[in-house]
Design an enzyme around this catalytic site. Structure first.
Site, PDB file in Angstrom:
ATOM      1  N   ASP A 267     -16.117  -9.393  -0.275  1.00 22.05           N
ATOM      2  CA  ASP A 267     -15.542  -8.125  -0.672  1.00 22.05           C
ATOM      3  C   ASP A 267     -16.081  -7.414  -1.955  1.00 22.05           C
ATOM      4  OD1 ASP A 267     -14.037  -6.251   0.396  1.00 22.05           O
ATOM      5  OD2 ASP A 267     -12.067  -6.793  -0.502  1.00 22.05           O
TER       6      ASP A 267
ATOM      7  N   GLY B 133     -11.055   1.876   2.446  1.00 24.84           N
ATOM      8  CA  GLY B 133     -10.379   2.838   1.584  1.00 24.84           C
ATOM      9  C   GLY B 133      -8.774   2.433   1.937  1.00 24.84           C
TER      10      GLY B 133
ATOM     11  N   HIS C 298     -12.062  -1.848   8.257  1.00 20.86           N
ATOM     12  CA  HIS C 298     -11.218  -2.352   7.400  1.00 20.86           C
ATOM     13  C   HIS C 298      -9.814  -1.964   8.107  1.00 20.86           C
ATOM     14  CE1 HIS C 298     -14.111  -2.943   4.215  1.00 20.86           C
ATOM     15  NE2 HIS C 298     -13.082  -3.395   3.456  1.00 20.86           N
TER      16      HIS C 298
ATOM     17  N   GLU D 205      -5.151  -5.104   6.014  1.00 21.78           N
ATOM     18  CA  GLU D 205      -5.220  -5.282   4.485  1.00 21.78           C
ATOM     19  C   GLU D 205      -4.059  -4.297   3.679  1.00 21.78           C
ATOM     20  OE1 GLU D 205      -8.150  -3.429   1.830  1.00 21.78           O
ATOM     21  OE2 GLU D 205      -8.118  -5.095   0.329  1.00 21.78           O
TER      22      GLU D 205
END
Ligand code: ADE
Ligand code: ZN
Length: 337
Positions: A274, A164, A193, A196
């Site tokens: 991804d 997310g 994650h 990013e």
């Protein structure tokens, strides 16, 4: 120094340890789902970056209400691995994108498992599943996901992920710490994650608060040299997806991507895809294009592939087998020139 060809990168045994099921739905399968629901096919607007992607995943996955289509997706995923030279994969899926399956994690996993097992019986690679928390969920929702994973006890479900938009959610390490602690106690792997949509602080939270064994992306760690040194010293790998980062606008061109700087600083890096059906590329392309951009020789590319297998959440016996396959390929390729 010669850069490996695309054919060499294809044959090189490699693991995809950063790939989302939602980003791997073949267009014909999505068309069939849209037709069955009597709606138009959703279209991704790449110019809207990560938020646009996440909204698109909601719009597309909500169409797959039929267990047969989910089984087909599982099967097609494993088959896709074969045509990309992928020998094993850890696949993330986020239940928030699949409202039709809300509260039915077991049925969803069973459908995927059926397709993946069929493909494996046909000689396609073994694939594991990582259910994922979304950054804008609550602490309670994350704990409920872990509890559902524990209750399910399905051998294909081996770890907890979180994905997310961190930039939109703000710092959430403390919010999700209890869920990741519970997952670790239950013996699940952890992939997070970070780095990013967040900067180095997100990566620090991932390794300090969420006990990440792998950081998905992690590339913005490069903005903090002390953090880079720590990732290298602790051997914490980053699974980096250059094409995704370019498509979503994180870096303008591959030559300005930090993957090589991180690698040269001693950080363990693997390459991943991804959301390849949506953002472009395949794992062979990630290896070939990155090697070409940074002048990686055969040994360097093979080292990245080695890392991808080592840091996968495959069982140790499978890893040993795949690493032996990799060594045999490299030795054979050296003899054949
Ligand atoms: N979900 C699917 N792709 C993602 C990405 N690149 N970042 C965060 N969440 C995602
Ligand atoms: Zn991702």
């Amino acid at each position: 120094m010669a850069v490996p060809t695309r054919a060499w990168c294809f044959e090189l045994p490699k693991a995809d340890v950063h790939v989302h099921l939602e980003g791997c739905i073949p267009v014909d399968l999505l068309e069939a789902a849209a037709r069955a629901q009597g709606v138009d096919l959703p279209v991704l607007d790449e110019s809207r970056g990560l938020d646009g992607l996440l909204e698109h995943l909601d719009a597309s996955c909500r169409l797959l209400v039929d267990p047969g289509l989910v089984a087909e997706l599982g099967s097609r995923f494993a088959r896709r691995c074969t045509w990309d030279g992928i020998v094993t994969a850890d696949v993330i899926f986020n239940p928030t994108h699949w409202p039709a399956w809300d509260g039915r994690l077991g049925e969803f996993v069973d459908a995927l498992d059926r397709g993946m097992s069929d493909a494996e019986a046909d000689g396609h690679p073994p694939v594991r599943l990582l259910p994922s928390v979304k950054r804008d969920q609550s602490a309670e929702a994350a704990l409920a996901l872990v509890d559902a994973m524990v209750a399910l006890g399905h051998p294909r479900v081996v770890g907890l992920s979180i994905d997310g938009n961190e930039a939109a959610a703000g710092p959430t390490g403390e919010r999700f710490r209890p869920a990741f602690e519970r997952a670790a106690e239950a013996g699940f792997h952890r992939a997070v994650h970070a780095g990013e949509s967040s900067g180095p602080d997100g990566v620090r939270d991932a390794i300090d608060l969420l006990m990440a064994e792998r950081v998905d992306h992690g590339v913005r760690a490069v903005e903090d040299p002390a953090l880079v040194a720590e990732l290298a010293a602790r051997g914490i790998p980053l699974d980096v997806c250059p094409t995704s980062n370019l498509t979503l606008g994180l870096y303008p061109i591959l030559h300005s991507h930090p993957v090589d700087e991180l690698r040269r600083a001693g950080v363990r890096v693997a390459l991943g895809t991804d959301d390849p059906e949506l953002l472009g590329g395949d794992l062979t392309h990630e290896y070939h294009s990155t090697a070409a951009a940074f002048g990686w020789d055969h040994g360097t590319v093979a080292e990245v592939a080695r890392t991808s297998i080592e840091v996968s959440f495959a069982p140790d016996e499978l890893k040993a087998e795949l690493l032996a396959e990799l060594d045999a390929f490299v030795a054979r390729a050296a003899v054949e020139g």
